[in-house]
Design an enzyme around this catalytic site. Structure first.
Site, PDB file in Angstrom:
ATOM      1  N   HIS A 143       0.620  -1.037   0.111  1.00 13.53           N
ATOM      2  CA  HIS A 143       0.047   0.014   0.070  1.00 13.53           C
ATOM      3  C   HIS A 143       0.557   1.325  -0.074  1.00 13.53           C
ATOM      4  O   HIS A 143       2.249   0.781   0.139  1.00 13.53           O
ATOM      5  CB  HIS A 143      -0.627  -0.046   1.068  1.00 13.53           C
TER       6      HIS A 143
ATOM      7  N   LYS B 152      -0.554   4.942   4.233  1.00 12.01           N
ATOM      8  CA  LYS B 152      -1.312   3.713   5.641  1.00 12.01           C
ATOM      9  C   LYS B 152      -0.434   3.674   6.600  1.00 12.01           C
ATOM     10  O   LYS B 152       0.252   2.875   6.614  1.00 12.01           O
ATOM     11  CB  LYS B 152      -1.600   2.871   4.324  1.00 12.01           C
TER      12      LYS B 152
END
Length: 245
Positions: free
Chosen positions: A133, A137
């Protein structure tokens, strides 16, 4: 009658995508879009459903407010502790909730494929879950990675809590039979990549899903919001929303 939708975390990347998705939907109306510092009760009073992709502490604040006002909720927030999940599930007796760590159609179909592979291969396969990600995040592994690992574990009769391995380093990284390993990468602007590896002697299966835009999550959340319309209570997943058996 149009579905009145409230959006939490409206100033974030996912929030902005959700606002845009509601605006393009002819059957829905953006009732309110709010963020930290807003009058939450005023933003919810009169809405039919809240879509929430924020943080666990915010979601846990919204739940009693939604229950008091009769507002159903779509929860795409990740990073809950088991106790917090239990709190969330308790509100399903008062309002209707769709709770899913990933709301894309592709991810939920991927989960079905993972369950099939895990059930078929059983303990003969070593299972590893990799996820990547964007660099901002905050939780790892991702909620989707944990979902996929949980699907794999349950399909072969295990509890993920008992077999998950989240950290390997040093000189004691030998694999334990039956374990399910997790690896996380945080870099750049990656929206979300997930691969579940089933590794046997001499061969392996890789089941991969990649997201190139958050709009897939927004579209899934919209389907979930419409699914909740008229439902007085209950806890649902994207399998219910999408009719996946």
């Amino acid at each position: 009658m149009a579905l009145n939708i409230a959006i939490a975390g409206a100033n974030g990347r996912m929030g902005r995508m959700l606002v845009e998705a509601v605006g393009k939907d002819p059957d829905s109306r953006l009732f309110s879009a709010f963020d930290v510092g807003s009058d939450v009760d005023a933003a919810l009073n009169g809405a039919h459903v809240l879509i929430d992709f924020t943080r666990p502490e915010a979601t846990l604040d919204y739940l009693p407010r939604c229950a008091a006002l009769g507002v159903n909720i779509v929860v795409g927030t990740t990073g809950f502790t088991p106790a917090e999940v239990g709190t969330l599930e308790g509100y399903a007796s008062k309002i209707a909730i769709v709770f899913a760590p990933n709301m894309s159609l592709g991810v939920n179909v991927t989960a079905k494929l993972v369950a099939m592979a895990s059930s078929s291969l059983g303990m003969a396969a070593d299972i590893e879950v990799f996820e990547a990600h964007h660099k901002l995040k905050v939780d790892a592994p991702s909620g989707t990675a944990l979902m996929l690992g949980g699907v794999a574990a349950r399909a072969r009769g295990q509890s993920l809590d008992a077999v998950a391995v989240f950290d390997r380093h040093g000189d004691n990284a030998v694999r334990e039979d039956g374990s399910i390993g997790f690896t996380s990468m945080r870099a750049g602007d990656i929206v979300g990549d997930h691969t579940v590896f089933f590794v046997l002697d001499g061969e392996r299966i890789e089941i991969t899903h990649k997201s190139s835009t958050r709009s897939t999550y927004a579209h899934g959340a919209m389907r979930a919001a419409k699914f909740l319309q008229g439902r007085p209570s209950g806890l649902f997943t994207m399998n219910d929303v999408l009719g996946l058996k």
